[in-house]
Scaffold this active site. Structure first.
Site, mmCIF file in Angstrom:
data_model
loop_
_atom_site.group_PDB
_atom_site.id
_atom_site.type_symbol
_atom_site.label_atom_id
_atom_site.label_comp_id
_atom_site.label_asym_id
_atom_site.label_seq_id
_atom_site.Cartn_x
_atom_site.Cartn_y
_atom_site.Cartn_z
ATOM 1 N N GLN A 194 -6.427 -1.356 3.158
ATOM 2 C CA GLN A 194 -5.648 -0.939 4.314
ATOM 3 C C GLN A 194 -6.335 0.233 5.006
ATOM 4 O O GLN A 194 -6.649 1.251 4.380
ATOM 5 C CB GLN A 194 -4.219 -0.536 3.964
ATOM 6 C CG GLN A 194 -3.414 -0.264 5.245
ATOM 7 C CD GLN A 194 -1.982 0.147 5.008
ATOM 8 O OE1 GLN A 194 -1.742 1.225 4.499
ATOM 9 N NE2 GLN A 194 -1.032 -0.704 5.398
ATOM 10 N N HIS B 45 7.651 -4.451 7.888
ATOM 11 C CA HIS B 45 8.654 -3.640 7.195
ATOM 12 C C HIS B 45 9.908 -3.682 8.056
ATOM 13 O O HIS B 45 9.901 -3.218 9.194
ATOM 14 C CB HIS B 45 8.142 -2.213 7.037
ATOM 15 C CG HIS B 45 9.036 -1.339 6.211
ATOM 16 N ND1 HIS B 45 8.552 -0.350 5.396
ATOM 17 C CD2 HIS B 45 10.379 -1.302 6.066
ATOM 18 C CE1 HIS B 45 9.557 0.251 4.783
ATOM 19 N NE2 HIS B 45 10.675 -0.314 5.184
ATOM 20 N N PRO C 269 0.847 -1.201 0.000
ATOM 21 C CA PRO C 269 0.000 0.000 0.000
ATOM 22 C C PRO C 269 0.875 1.242 0.000
ATOM 23 O O PRO C 269 1.810 1.346 0.796
ATOM 24 C CB PRO C 269 -0.788 -0.126 1.313
ATOM 25 C CG PRO C 269 0.072 -0.985 2.197
ATOM 26 C CD PRO C 269 0.795 -1.921 1.282
ATOM 27 N N CYS D 85 3.183 3.583 8.767
ATOM 28 C CA CYS D 85 3.427 4.831 8.049
ATOM 29 C C CYS D 85 3.991 5.892 8.993
ATOM 30 O O CYS D 85 3.414 6.155 10.054
ATOM 31 C CB CYS D 85 2.142 5.337 7.412
ATOM 32 S SG CYS D 85 2.372 6.861 6.445
ATOM 33 N N ASN E 291 8.764 -6.962 4.159
ATOM 34 C CA ASN E 291 8.724 -5.788 3.291
ATOM 35 C C ASN E 291 9.950 -4.938 3.618
ATOM 36 O O ASN E 291 10.490 -5.000 4.710
ATOM 37 C CB ASN E 291 7.413 -5.029 3.566
ATOM 38 C CG ASN E 291 7.312 -3.692 2.868
ATOM 39 O OD1 ASN E 291 6.903 -2.706 3.471
ATOM 40 N ND2 ASN E 291 7.673 -3.636 1.607
ATOM 41 N N GLY E 292 10.382 -4.152 2.634
ATOM 42 C CA GLY E 292 11.448 -3.197 2.882
ATOM 43 C C GLY E 292 12.718 -3.497 2.106
ATOM 44 O O GLY E 292 13.359 -4.532 2.336
ATOM 45 N N GLY E 293 13.068 -2.615 1.162
ATOM 46 C CA GLY E 293 14.331 -2.721 0.454
ATOM 47 C C GLY E 293 14.421 -3.847 -0.558
ATOM 48 O O GLY E 293 15.503 -4.139 -1.065
ATOM 49 N N GLY F 220 7.228 -2.473 -2.848
ATOM 50 C CA GLY F 220 6.521 -1.212 -2.970
ATOM 51 C C GLY F 220 6.971 -0.431 -4.173
ATOM 52 O O GLY F 220 6.563 -0.687 -5.305
ATOM 53 N N ARG F 221 7.871 0.505 -3.938
ATOM 54 C CA ARG F 221 8.282 1.405 -5.024
ATOM 55 C C ARG F 221 8.997 0.680 -6.164
ATOM 56 O O ARG F 221 8.928 1.108 -7.307
ATOM 57 C CB ARG F 221 9.134 2.547 -4.455
ATOM 58 C CG ARG F 221 8.234 3.600 -3.842
ATOM 59 C CD ARG F 221 8.853 4.377 -2.727
ATOM 60 N NE ARG F 221 7.872 5.356 -2.254
ATOM 61 C CZ ARG F 221 6.882 5.075 -1.411
ATOM 62 N NH1 ARG F 221 6.738 3.844 -0.943
ATOM 63 N NH2 ARG F 221 6.031 6.013 -1.036
#
Length: 347
Positions: free
Chosen positions: A75, A176, A22, A105, A216-218, A238-239
């Site tokens: 979410q 994350h 999200p 967040c 999640n993360g990186g 994500g990105r």
């Protein structure tokens, strides 16, 4: 509180799960519809939607989505158990596959509303929220969190937090693998500066073998995702998935074992033109759709011109779906010639 068993009948819990994270201002219904053209199996998430907005706002605008988006998770943001429970009741009519609570967040506007990552300091409150949501939900209720915030010690904080979520009935926990620094770092810096601690998240998973735990993360590539899935039940990008959407076209084969086939880019183009035409007919603008498509075709010949067309021509007053066809026509695909230009589609 007594721990609940995960709903094993729900396909969500058939690991592995690949999810697109999200992302506020990004993973709206147009983004999700686009991503679904590239992967039939990935779990897609909405942007975070604040419970108060659902209680007071335009529910169809906030919660409506195309059935093609399934499986899709809603979410929610909030810290009031009663409001979150009511938001879950309202969302039930829209048919989401999962309800997720945001505890990750770090933005200032989220902190001011007392939800997001700052709730890592209030695990008892989060547990109350999860229990209230579970009491009224007909689909899995999950949590997305950080490993800690500010000066917290993740080695102490995260195991306790996860144990409380399990006891409250959370069906899955997405972690994350970074701290969030709520003072002194921007949201962007919070995605890059705090060090990743994958090993801690792995230890959490090993300590909870019967519980769905995702990471999640990186994570930037499908090869990295597969490495995490050696330990974890799910992996979330994500990105990386947003800015290089082409990688989503390999998800169903690489992670789910489906037959490897070259993407039907003409079908993707046609689906997005038709989606854009419907949106424009309802009073929207082409750029609402195309802004999410700019990350496609990275590394392909013609990609620069593709991006230019979607970034400039789509923003012009009165722009129609033909702009999408013009952009696709500039791309040389590895398997053959440029995409075929269809007959004109109008709004």
């Amino acid at each position: 509180m007594q721990a609940s068993e995960p709903n094993k009948k729900n396909s969500y819990f058939q690991a592995p799960v690949f999810a697109v994270a999200p992302m506020i201002d990004w993973t709206d219904r147009h983004c999700r519809y686009f991503h679904r053209q590239l992967t039939g199996r990935a779990l897609l998430f909405t942007e975070m939607i604040v419970a108060d907005a659902i209680l007071r706002g335009n529910r169809d605008r906030l919660l409506g989505f195309d059935p093609a988006e399934h499986p899709v998770a809603l979410q929610l943001g909030g810290s009031d158990p009663q409001k979150l429970a009511e938001a879950v009741r309202i969302a039930a009519d829209y048919g989401y596959d999962e309800i997720n609570l945001n505890v990750g967040c770090p933005s200032d506007r989220v902190q001011s509303g007392i939800f997001g990552a700052c709730l890592m300091r209030e695990p008892a409150v989060v547990a109350e929220c999860v229990a209230a949501m579970k009491a009224v939900a007909s689909v899995p209720v999950t949590v997305k969190c950080r490993i800690g915030v500010d000066d917290q010690d993740p080695e102490t904080v995260l195991p306790d937090f996860v144990a409380r979520m399990v006891a409250a009935g959370a069906d899955a926990i997405w972690i994350h693998a970074r701290k969030a620094w709520l003072q002194g770092l921007s949201p962007k810096e919070n995605r890059e500066i705090p060090p990743l601690d994958y090993d801690l998240v792995y230890r959490i998973k090993r300590a909870n073998p019967g519980r769905f735990i995702g990471i999640n993360g990186g994570i930037e590539t499908l090869d990295q995702a597969l490495q995490h899935l050696d330990v974890m039940d799910g992996v979330m990008l994500g990105r990386a998935a947003y800015h290089n959407a082409t990688l989503l076209a390999d998800v169903d084969h690489a992670l789910y074992g489906e037959v490897a086939e070259a993407p039907d880019w003409n079908a993707v183009r046609d689906a997005m033109m038709e989606h854009a035409a419907r949106h424009i007919a309802d009073g929207g603008r082409l750029v609402h759709v195309t802004r999410h498509m700019v990350g496609l075709f990275q590394g392909f010949a013609g990609a620069r011109r593709y991006r230019q067309i979607l970034s400039s021509d789509a923003a012009r007053p009165g722009a129609g779906p033909d702009v999408i066809a013009a952009a696709f026509a500039e791309v040389d695909l590895p398997a053959g010639p440029k995409t075929q230009v269809p007959e004109k589609l109008t709004a």
